[in-house]
Write an enzyme that holds these catalytic residues in place. Structure first.
Site, PDB file in Angstrom:
ATOM      1  CG  ASP A 132      -0.089  -0.175   2.612  1.00 27.94           C
ATOM      2  OD1 ASP A 132       0.336   0.881   2.937  1.00 27.94           O
ATOM      3  OD2 ASP A 132      -0.338  -1.163   3.141  1.00 27.94           O
TER       4      ASP A 132
ATOM      5  CD  GLU B 299      20.107 -23.909 -15.439  1.00 32.42           C
ATOM      6  OE1 GLU B 299      18.957 -24.432 -15.534  1.00 32.42           O
ATOM      7  OE2 GLU B 299      20.926 -24.135 -14.707  1.00 32.42           O
TER       8      GLU B 299
END
Ligand code: GLA
Length: 756
Positions: free
Chosen positions: A536, A616
């Site tokens: 928020d 990777e």
């Protein structure tokens, strides 16, 4: 001047770039709300108010005998009051000294100021004097002598009006404020939908659109925090509104505790929205002379759909809520050890991860849960913020130094508001725990909550964390909170004051955060509450980004980040690349898809780099390089949602430079279909007359794909990708752009559009 006061007629007109908001004091002294919508002039909009004698909608005493059509029950009001003739949802409910519940507010005066007001002890939008103006309107109840100050902060350029309220007891008896919403908003006649954002742990902020029908609809939280379950943000919009068209209003509540956002369509089809602290766990005592300040609510308006509404909020949160050294600084690419090791690690293992990470371009190592007290699982140790040197194999400072030596910075996890029953802190201070005396408290993740409404608890946490942050070279803190709060009671508060607990808790949290962020301005604080349980604007005032969700699956993240984007900018969204099968959903997705999704956020990794293959690792190196190169555009550009995750095959979003000269489109195939229809989007935010070159990011598959597939794919690239193939901005925006097809499940593309 954004605020125009017509003193003769007592009309207050607030203008932003695209909106106008108006109030008027009527002949009886009530402050009516006359308009909020597309920008107009200073016309007195009260001509739209149409009074009729309506049965059972009574009249104020002073006019009732003369005019039965005048009723507070049907008039659009600026700040609605409970108990005195308006039977709709209300903003203010007061229990008077004699036990009655009634308050009625009359206009007294106004004050106009340059700049933006602030609110004592609470987060709020801030702005320079040349960017903002403040209007304060003072209302009074002549019988109880309650005084209400309504604050309006106008950020004209941003299309933002903020609201907050102060209630002052000017009477001679104690009163109890039972409800004091930050905002009450009436529309005289509109047929609205509203979009709210519901969810749960691991699946936050899913948009839901529903019609505003007769009756009351509400979202809120009584969980002590703003919650995973409903975000304190909603959009009201006209029926046909979508991303690019239609009027819409956004309401965002700058508060991290319990909230209630209610909307009611009344007997004559008027709509009222009320937003503020949830009244179920709220009562505030005001002795004569005392005052209560509400948190702030932000309103924004867009005449052109949700896209513009979101961009208004993005800019406001980025520039006028987030603060501190990290507001504009590039946030470091991090690796967090949570999904790599969980509680099961040694100091040496962490150093290994950091070493590998540093070589690939990672800039920060974050040590998550499990480094302190007796904490090898989630059943014990919370509250004991003393490093477990046996587990780390050295002191925390030594570990941090070893990690720094690998070439990355050092960050650390805390859950300061939590306490385990099995902890030394609990054994020493059982009275610091939130629980109702004589009643066993509910456990959640087997933990309890520290009473942050207490000053001694706040001081203890400030001191304990300060000691660690001063002694150890830490540049990043992840502030977590992993449960909802019930059994609300504080040993410090008398029986009449227990209703203040929930709000006092939030004030306590804000005080601790304010002190620590002021004391350690160079430390970057990341918010977290089991992922996005306290996502928020209140938290963002202290922590400029928040771990958006504990769900790191990129396909689930499409929905989570899509929903989050309605109210929050990319720069506030923590997003990490994790391993496959994903730990939350077991889904297997391409590495590049995971990276592209995380790149539309504050980017990082949450996997054991030391266990990855060379191929990777090479991809990680490339991903980080791309992210760093595109960082400015991604974090500061204009965000456009082009296709939602609910569309047939592909979720697509775009971030365009503010000058329209460059844009990045990310497209993720969330579904595979045989013989698929083409995916087409209309690009936004470019310069119509500009000529653009398209570039498909091929770096992650170029050297891995079978020649046949590669050639097929390249042959499928439409006009615009080849050298010298330019397309006008107008064509891309009005005609559109075809997204290249997928050659594997969960394929993601990033397309760079550059003006030449
Ligand atoms: C919460 C957080 C996770 C992790 C764990 C540690 O769930 O959201 O990221 O920090 O706690 O216990």
């Amino acid at each position: 001047m954004a605020i125009i006061v017509d003193q003769g007629k007592n009309i207050f007109t607030l203008h932003t770039k695209n909106s106008t908001y108006q109030m008027k004091v009527d002949e009886l002294g009530f402050l009516l709300h006359t308009y909020y919508g597309s920008r107009i002039d200073n016309t007195d909009m009260s001509y739209l108010i149409y009074n009729m004698d309506r049965g059972f909608s009574g009249n104020p005493y002073e006019i009732g005998g003369k005019d039965r059509s005048y009723s507070l029950d049907t008039l659009p009001q600026e700040y609605s009051c409970f108990g005195t003739g308006d039977y709709r949802i209300s903003a203010l409910r007061i229990k008077n000294g004699d036990g009655s519940r009634g308050v009625q507010l009359y206009y007294d005066k106004y004050i106009l100021n340059k700049g933006k007001y602030s609110i004592p002890d609470l987060p709020a939008v801030y702005a320079d004097d040349d960017e903002s103006e403040t209007l304060e309107i003072i209302l009074k109840d002549p019988y109880s002598h309650v005084e209400v100050h309504l604050y309006y902060g106008v950020l004209e350029k941003n299309d933002i009006i903020t609201r907050a309220v102060k209630v002052v007891n000017k009477g001679s008896e104690k009163i109890v404020v039972e409800k004091a919403a930050s905002l009450s908003l009436d529309w005289i006649s509109q047929d609205f939908d509203w979009i709210t954002f519901y969810g749960r742990h691991n699946m936050e902020r899913i948009p839901q659109r529903s019609a505003i029908n007769h009756g009351i609809q509400a979202i809120g939280s009584v969980r002590g925090t703003s919650s995973h379950h409903y975000n304190p943000f909603a959009i009201l919009c006209e029926k046909g509104a979508d991303e690019t068209k239609g009027q819409c209003f956004g309401i965002s509540f700058v508060y991290s505790g319990e909230f209630l956002m209610e909307v009611e369509k009344d007997q004559v089809n008027q709509t009222r929205l009320v937003c503020g602290i949830h009244p179920d766990n709220f009562e505030w005592n005001l002795l004569p002379g005392e005052e209560f300040n509400s948190p702030e609510a932000i309103m924004t308006y867009s005449p052109h759909g949700f896209g513009q509404l979101s961009r208004n909020l993005h800019e406001t949160i980025r520039e006028h809520i987030c603060r501190g050294e990290w507001k504009h600084k590039r946030r470091p690419v991090l690796v967090n050890n949570w999904e790599a090791t969980y509680f099961n690690f040694t100091g040496d293992q962490l150093v290994e991860i950091a070493k590998d990470a540093a070589k690939l371009g990672v800039e920060l190592f974050v040590l998550d849960d499990g480094w302190f007290g007796k904490r090898d699982n989630d059943n014990s140790g919370l509250g004991d913020w003393y490093p477990n040197e046996e587990k780390l194999g050295c002191s925390l400072k030594e570990l941090a130094e070893r990690i720094l030596d690998t070439g990355v910075e050092f960050g650390i996890w805390f859950e300061p508001e939590a306490i385990s029953e099995d902890s030394n802190l609990y054994r020493e201070h059982p009275e610091w725990v939130v629980r109702i005396p004589g009643r066993p408290p509910a456990l959640s993740r087997n933990q309890l909550v520290l009473d942050f409404s207490r000053k001694d608890v706040q001081d203890y946490i400030i001191e304990r964390m300060s000691d660690i942050l001063s002694e150890v070279p830490i540049t990043y803190v992840k502030w977590d909170f992993n449960r909802s709060i019930c059994d609300k009671f504080s040993n410090e508060l008398g029986p009449e004051y227990q209703g203040e607990f929930a709000h006092r808790y939030v004030l306590g949290l804000y005080r601790v955060l304010e002190e620590l962020t002021t004391k350690f301005p160079h430390i970057l604080f990341e918010g977290c509450s089991g992922g996005g349980g306290r996502f928020d604007p209140g938290m963002l005032y202290y922590t400029p980004h928040i771990w958006c969700s504990d769900n790191t699956d990129p396909i689930a993240r499409l929905t989570i980040q899509y929903g989050t984007s309605f109210g929050y900018p990319v720069s506030t969204v923590g997003a990490h690349v994790s391993t496959v099968p994903n730990h939350q959903t077991r889904r297997v997705t391409p590495f590049s898809t995971r990276a592209y999704v995380a790149m539309s956020g504050i980017f990082g990794y949450q996997l054991d780099i030391s266990k990855m293959t060379e191929e990777e690792k090479d991809d990680i190196r490339k991903q980080i390089e791309i992210y760093k190169n595109r960082y400015d555009l991604i974090q500061n550009g204009h965000y456009y949602r082009l296709l939602p995750p609910t569309s047939d095959m592909c979720t697509v979003w775009e971030i365009a430079a503010k000058d329209g000269k460059e844009a990045i489109i990310t497209a993720v195939y969330h579904n595979v279909e045989a013989n698929p229809a083409p995916v087409m989007v209309q690009v936004q935010g470019l310069n119509e007359s500009g000529s653009y070159q398209l570039e498909l990011d091929t770096v992650f598959w170029e050297d891995k794909l079978d020649e046949k597939v590669k050639n097929w794919l390249l042959s499928k690239l439409p006009y615009g990708y080849g050298e010298g193939e330019l397309i006008s901005g107008a064509a891309l925006m009005k005609g559109g752009l075809v997204i290249p097809p997928a050659f594997q499940e969960y394929q993601a593309w990033q397309i760079i559009i550059k003006q030449c």
